[in-house]
Design an enzyme around this catalytic site. Structure first.
Site, PDB file in Angstrom:
ATOM      1  N   HIS A  94       9.782   8.257  -0.411  1.00  0.00           N
ATOM      2  CA  HIS A  94       8.612   8.284   0.475  1.00  0.00           C
ATOM      3  C   HIS A  94       7.947   6.919   0.596  1.00  0.00           C
ATOM      4  O   HIS A  94       7.183   6.681   1.517  1.00  0.00           O
ATOM      5  CB  HIS A  94       7.593   9.338   0.005  1.00  0.00           C
ATOM      6  CG  HIS A  94       6.856   8.991  -1.255  1.00  0.00           C
ATOM      7  ND1 HIS A  94       7.166   9.557  -2.470  1.00  0.00           N
ATOM      8  CD2 HIS A  94       5.835   8.141  -1.497  1.00  0.00           C
ATOM      9  CE1 HIS A  94       6.351   9.061  -3.391  1.00  0.00           C
ATOM     10  NE2 HIS A  94       5.532   8.204  -2.824  1.00  0.00           N
ATOM     11  N   ASP A 124      13.417  12.578  -3.891  1.00  0.00           N
ATOM     12  CA  ASP A 124      12.491  11.504  -3.515  1.00  0.00           C
ATOM     13  C   ASP A 124      12.879  10.179  -4.144  1.00  0.00           C
ATOM     14  O   ASP A 124      12.043   9.450  -4.679  1.00  0.00           O
ATOM     15  CB  ASP A 124      11.052  11.863  -3.898  1.00  0.00           C
ATOM     16  CG  ASP A 124      10.046  10.923  -3.228  1.00  0.00           C
ATOM     17  OD1 ASP A 124      10.361  10.397  -2.149  1.00  0.00           O
ATOM     18  OD2 ASP A 124       8.964  10.714  -3.798  1.00  0.00           O
ATOM     19  N   SER A 198       3.847   4.894  -7.168  1.00  0.00           N
ATOM     20  CA  SER A 198       5.031   5.662  -6.783  1.00  0.00           C
ATOM     21  C   SER A 198       6.279   4.792  -6.749  1.00  0.00           C
ATOM     22  O   SER A 198       6.294   3.712  -6.153  1.00  0.00           O
ATOM     23  CB  SER A 198       4.824   6.297  -5.410  1.00  0.00           C
ATOM     24  OG  SER A 198       3.893   7.333  -5.468  1.00  0.00           O
TER      25      SER A 198
END
Length: 466
Positions: A94, A124, A198
């Site tokens: 993402h 992801d 992230s």
């Protein structure tokens, strides 16, 4: 995830619940150990690995409208880490999914243009390549299976664009399911993870990457001590496939499964409740020629116990395509072993699904039976047209559901078709009632129904007989 991690990323813009790039889940807040100093080795570990942690800058070009000047691209930031000195970088999907350009920023401030090797939405993860002038500092993966609850871990990344930030905490839980996808088994940690972390690494005190920071729970966008990382055990096979093929190549069994609830276990005489209940079989999948059928409960796959439904997708996905594997099923109370030659999941997903037949008019059919809070009718052409039921679906049609009945609680609706009861095919309403009466006479508390939707998708429902 929660659907997909790309959806999580879009939720960042929603003010109701802040998300760290990937995720937010409505769970109660837990206490954090952010104020704890931790063991002395944290500083040594951080110093050893920090040069392998990078910032990820992405740009998306936007077409100019009603202006002679081009619009500036957006420039979101995430984190990543180097796993090969030649310039192989791991991050979250993402972080780069909407990017036209990707830049990797090293700890010394150097900026390198990156190309995408491959990405995987289901976990992801994404893999990038940069071309440095000299070998880069790289880190190795450790064994996430050896992590213990309470063990110290270190998160390094780019929170709120503050590159090279180090935070420490403990492993709060393992194998955490946050309903984000088919392979959920996150490491939960209270190490501070914020927006921008992230894709960054979660280290053990030996400086090995045991997780990839992906999601947090937060009402504000900042860390409250509930963060989630993809375990290295899950990440490593995906990364290896992306590196080798530029895409994933997961094993495919070709079944649709359900959880074995207490009611379903009682109906199938399985004690204790365990395994994954096969609700449907893909006609083009590997399970069908192997003899696996709807109603089977898979309790072991390739020698690995399937304790609950969500164990099966992970085990199958990690098994090589083309491998012949033994699959132990429970069928009508007895164990049986089937041998399956696994297909490739990505090939199965590409197969087009036939369109449902068009509606060409409606004509009501009188209800001929009512039982268990259901109004039932024998299948007819009129009912097929009324509810758009596929020609391949056979059984008894539900035409009404009592709003205050257990059937309503199980989300049965008009147009559903009862195909089997107690793993026996149903011919008509009279046959169905006879089978229900027999189950009651035998002292059964519930009846296991195999129900088809109008499109033919099957599911099992345990309906109380009281």
């Amino acid at each position: 995830m929660l659907g997909t991690l790309a959806q999580f990323a879009r939720q960042i813009r929603q003010p109701a619940l802040a998300v760290v790039a990937a995720a937010a889940v409505a769970l109660p807040a837990l206490s954090t150990s952010a104020a704890a100093r931790g063991p002395d080795t944290i500083a040594d570990t951080a110093e050893k690995v920090i040069d392998a942690v990078v910032n990820i800058s992405t740009s998306q070009k936007v077409e100019a409208r009603n202006s002679p000047l081009p619009q500036l691209p957006n420039d979101p930031l995430g984190s990543g880490f180097i796993i090969d000195p030649s310039g192989i970088v791991v991050t979250n999907n993402h972080v780069i999914s909407e990017a036209d350009e990707i830049t990797v920023i090293l700890n010394d401030g150097s900026r390198l243009k990156a190309e995408l090797i491959g990405k995987d939405q289901k976990t992801d993860l994404a893999l990038l390549r940069v071309k440095p002038d000299k070998p880069l500092k790289a880190v190795k993966f450790g064994d996430s299976e050896k992590l213990r609850l309470g063990e110290w871990v270190i998160a390094i990344g780019n929170p709120f664009s503050l590159g090279g930030s180090v935070s420490a905490g403990i492993v709060s839980a393992r194998n955490r399911d946050i309903n984000s996808g088919p392979y959920d088994n996150y490491i939960q940690t209270d190490a501070a993870i914020n927006r921008g972390n992230s894709g960054g690494p979660l280290f053990n005190l030996d400086g090995e990457v045991v997780g990839i920071n992906t999601a947090i729970i937060s009402p504000s966008g900042g860390s409250i001590g509930i963060g989630f990382a993809v375990p290295s055990k899950t990440a490593m096979p995906v990364i290896d496939q992306l590196k080798q093929f530029g895409e994933t190549r997961r094993g495919w069994l070709g079944v649709r499964i359900q959880q074995v609830t207490d009611e379903i276990a009682e109906s199938l005489k399985i004690a204790p409740p365990r395994g994954a209940l096969v609700a449907g079989i893909d006609d083009r999948g590997p399970a069908k020629p192997a003899g696996i059928e709807p109603g089977d409960v898979i309790v072991k796959f390739d020698g690995k116990d399937i304790k609950e439904m969500r164990d099966l997708p992970r085990v199958v996905a990690d098994t090589p395509v083309g491998k012949q594997v033994p699959v132990v099923v429970i069928r009508k109370g007895k164990e049986d072993t089937k041998t399956v030659t696994l297909g490739r999941l990505e090939d199965g997903e590409k197969v087009a699904v036939a369109a449902a037949p068009k509606d060409d008019g409606t004509t009501d059919k009188p209800v001929v039976k009512k039982t268990l809070g259901l109004e039932l009718a024998n299948m007819s052409d009129d009912l097929r047209r009324r509810y758009k039921i596929k020609d391949t679906v056979k059984g008894v049609v539900i035409t009404g559901v009592d709003a205050n009945s257990p059937a309503s609680d199980k989300r049965l609706t008009p147009g559903d078709v009862i195909v089997e009861i107690a793993q026996e095919a149903v011919a008509d309403t009279g046959d169905l009632q006879t089978k229900i009466d027999k189950l009651k006479k035998d002292g059964r508390k519930s009846a296991l129904l195999l129900v088809a939707g109008a499109d033919g998708e099957l599911r099992f429902i345990a309906l109380g007989l009281q």
